[in-house]
Design an enzyme around this catalytic site. Sequence first.
Site, short mmCIF file in Angstrom:
data_model
loop_
_atom_site.label_atom_id
_atom_site.label_comp_id
_atom_site.label_asym_id
_atom_site.label_seq_id
_atom_site.Cartn_x
_atom_site.Cartn_y
_atom_site.Cartn_z
N HIS A 254 0.81 -1.22 0.00
CA HIS A 254 0.00 0.00 0.00
C HIS A 254 0.85 1.27 0.00
O HIS A 254 0.51 2.26 0.64
CB HIS A 254 -0.95 0.01 1.20
CG HIS A 254 -2.06 -0.99 1.08
ND1 HIS A 254 -3.19 -0.76 0.34
CD2 HIS A 254 -2.19 -2.24 1.60
CE1 HIS A 254 -3.98 -1.83 0.41
NE2 HIS A 254 -3.39 -2.74 1.15
N ASP A 314 -0.86 -4.98 5.94
CA ASP A 314 -1.84 -5.85 5.27
C ASP A 314 -1.54 -6.01 3.78
O ASP A 314 -0.85 -5.19 3.19
CB ASP A 314 -3.26 -5.26 5.43
CG ASP A 314 -3.37 -3.87 4.86
OD1 ASP A 314 -2.40 -3.08 5.01
OD2 ASP A 314 -4.39 -3.55 4.23
N GLU A 315 -2.09 -7.06 3.22
CA GLU A 315 -2.15 -7.27 1.77
C GLU A 315 -0.83 -7.00 1.04
O GLU A 315 -0.78 -6.23 0.10
CB GLU A 315 -3.25 -6.36 1.16
CG GLU A 315 -4.62 -6.67 1.71
CD GLU A 315 -5.70 -5.79 1.10
OE1 GLU A 315 -6.73 -6.36 0.70
OE2 GLU A 315 -5.54 -4.57 1.02
N VAL A 316 0.22 -7.66 1.49
CA VAL A 316 1.50 -7.48 0.79
C VAL A 316 1.54 -8.45 -0.39
O VAL A 316 1.40 -9.65 -0.22
CB VAL A 316 2.69 -7.74 1.75
CG1 VAL A 316 4.00 -7.43 1.03
CG2 VAL A 316 2.54 -6.90 3.01
N GLU A 367 -2.76 -9.70 9.15
CA GLU A 367 -1.79 -10.52 8.40
C GLU A 367 -0.45 -10.62 9.10
O GLU A 367 0.26 -11.61 8.95
CB GLU A 367 -1.55 -9.94 6.99
CG GLU A 367 -2.68 -10.15 6.04
CD GLU A 367 -3.57 -8.94 5.97
OE1 GLU A 367 -3.85 -8.34 7.04
OE2 GLU A 367 -3.98 -8.58 4.87
#
Length: 520
Positions: A254, A314-316, A367
């Site tokens: 992000h 998050d969301e890597v 995460e």
Amino acid sequence: MARLPAAVLVLLAAGSAAAVWPQPQYVSEGAGGGCRLSAARFRFAYADRSAVAPGCEVLDQAFRRYWELLFLAGGNGKSEDSPCNVLSVNVTKPGCDGFPALDSSENYQLTISDQLMLLTADTVWGALRGLETFSQLAWKDDNGMFSINKTDVVDFPRFPHRGLLLDTSRHYLPLKAILETLDAMAYTKLNVFHWHIVDDPSFPYQSVKFPDLSQKGAYNPFTHVYTASDVKMVIEYARLRGIRVIPEFDTPGHTRSWGPGAPRLLTPCYAGSKPSGAYGPVNPVLNTTYQFMLEFFAEVSAVFPDFYVHLGGDEVDFTCWKSNPDIQTFMKKMGFGQDYSKLESFYIQKLLDIVSSYGKGYVVWQEVFDNAVKVKPDTIIHVWKQDNGHYPNETARVTKAGYRALLSAPWYLNYISYGQDWLGIYLVEPLAFKGSSAQKDLVIGGEACMWGEYVDVTNLSPRLWPRAGAVAERLWSNKTVRNTRDAYRRLADFRCTLLRRGIRAEPLFTGYCEHEYGSV
Ligand SMILES: *[C@@H]1O[C@H](CO)[C@@H](O)[C@H](O)[C@H]1NC(C)=O
Ligand SMILES: *[C@@H]1O[C@H](CO)[C@@H](O)[C@H](O)[C@H]1NC(C)=O
Ligand SMILES: *[C@@H]1O[C@H](CO)[C@@H](O)[C@H](O)[C@H]1NC(C)=O
Ligand SMILES: *[C@@H]1O[C@H](CO)[C@@H](O)[C@H](O)[C@H]1NC(C)=O
Ligand SMILES: *[C@@H]1O[C@H](CO)[C@@H](O)[C@H](O)[C@H]1NC(C)=O
């Protein structure tokens, strides 16, 4: 728990008249109807031997605000002698200049009788909550006269962390929209503004140390930024309302908007043997990355006074890391094999060390926990994945591992549907997971999230309100407060209060308000 008044306390049953939102822990109404509040005479006062005195900015300003909110709709200008002309406020612990914190007391007691009106609280923050309740108890009779009924309230929050996330990266929110949101948060007793200030699309935070970040990463470096003085203003405006500000600087994913202003920070992605020109997450293999983070978080830690910083995580997306030969070499050297979550852990652990070296605590998205990153025992894990309702199990796992949990999964208010979707939001029970009572004690609260893909200043307020109020009551009131008929009545009433106070709160269903939005 706070001392209970001698009068018998009853939890207000569905169908009774007083409509306070969120529902206080204990309310008992005396007989005999209302006592007139005269706009010409009414004032707030510091009680005798109160630990805080005039000059206490938090209360001085709150007294002015609540006077206006009480008599906003005009009404009773007649000067009448009445015991209800003064609300005395007694704060038992000194302290006006500080900031609210996770462990601040917000307890208060409100007594409205024939003889006196008294608000007692441990701290100024509790007094603010009591003033809000007082303002909601006042009602206007058919002759336009404001009255308040004999009432005893003993109140305290069920959870200490009751937050709201705003995303100012996907769409820039003008300062005014943030301040208005803080006002409405105070009306619902929400106490944490989680400022998801930057993300892939834009970097509106104007850094003193790294001005290029917003100069090159904001949508517009002059009009779509938050200057140092904007940020100060948000923090102070929030403080005066008993609201903490927790900034989020989400890494290593992000971070697209960080790239232009921070050369070499992001990982160059490869197509075959050549750089493709695209960039991925923060580059975890360069020492310069950690030097940058050391300096950047020195600033963040100084600018934002709250003990906690939200570090995202998050969301890597590992695709870009996998494509890069330098990263592959580093993976080999470190013995990580093909497990890129180990590389993520490596990065996050270094980042956490940096941030804790500044004496800060941190919140991370789930995460970080799911990927088994080693974190300090006092880390707060933010549970957000909807996963077809698996979030209670995640909360169980997080707390079983001994970490504190913060719940957002059922409260993504950016999602909307036709009909009364506040009901689903309202009926969530944060502690409905399998676990010991010690585990349940580790749930410190939750946050309503308003992600910004489809939200800007044009639709922010109606999408937030009164729906975020449903989260606010779930986090403040007793868990047994779940009667949806009673909640509907009070929430519809509260929505009218919001309209009267200038907040564009959307309707729950058919009906009308005495004072519609924009009417005088
Ligand atoms: C106050 O008391 C009066 C008389 O008992 C009642 O009609 C009214 O609904 C009450 N109002 C509120 C806001 O509690
Ligand atoms: C306010 O609280 C203090 C300390 O608890 C107490 O001594 C004092 O009597 C209280 N004042 C009033 C007016 O209740
Ligand atoms: C990075 O720092 C480590 C530890 O301080 C050192 O061993 C390494 O040589 C440095 N790498 C570069 C490329 O400077
Ligand atoms: C949650 O965990 C329980 C076991 O504790 C299991 O039976 C259940 O299927 C899980 N629910 C989901 C939605 O994963
Ligand atoms: C919540 O309400 C229930 C039922 O009225 C009561 O037994 C319980 O003590 C209340 N919890 C707190 C913390 O006051």
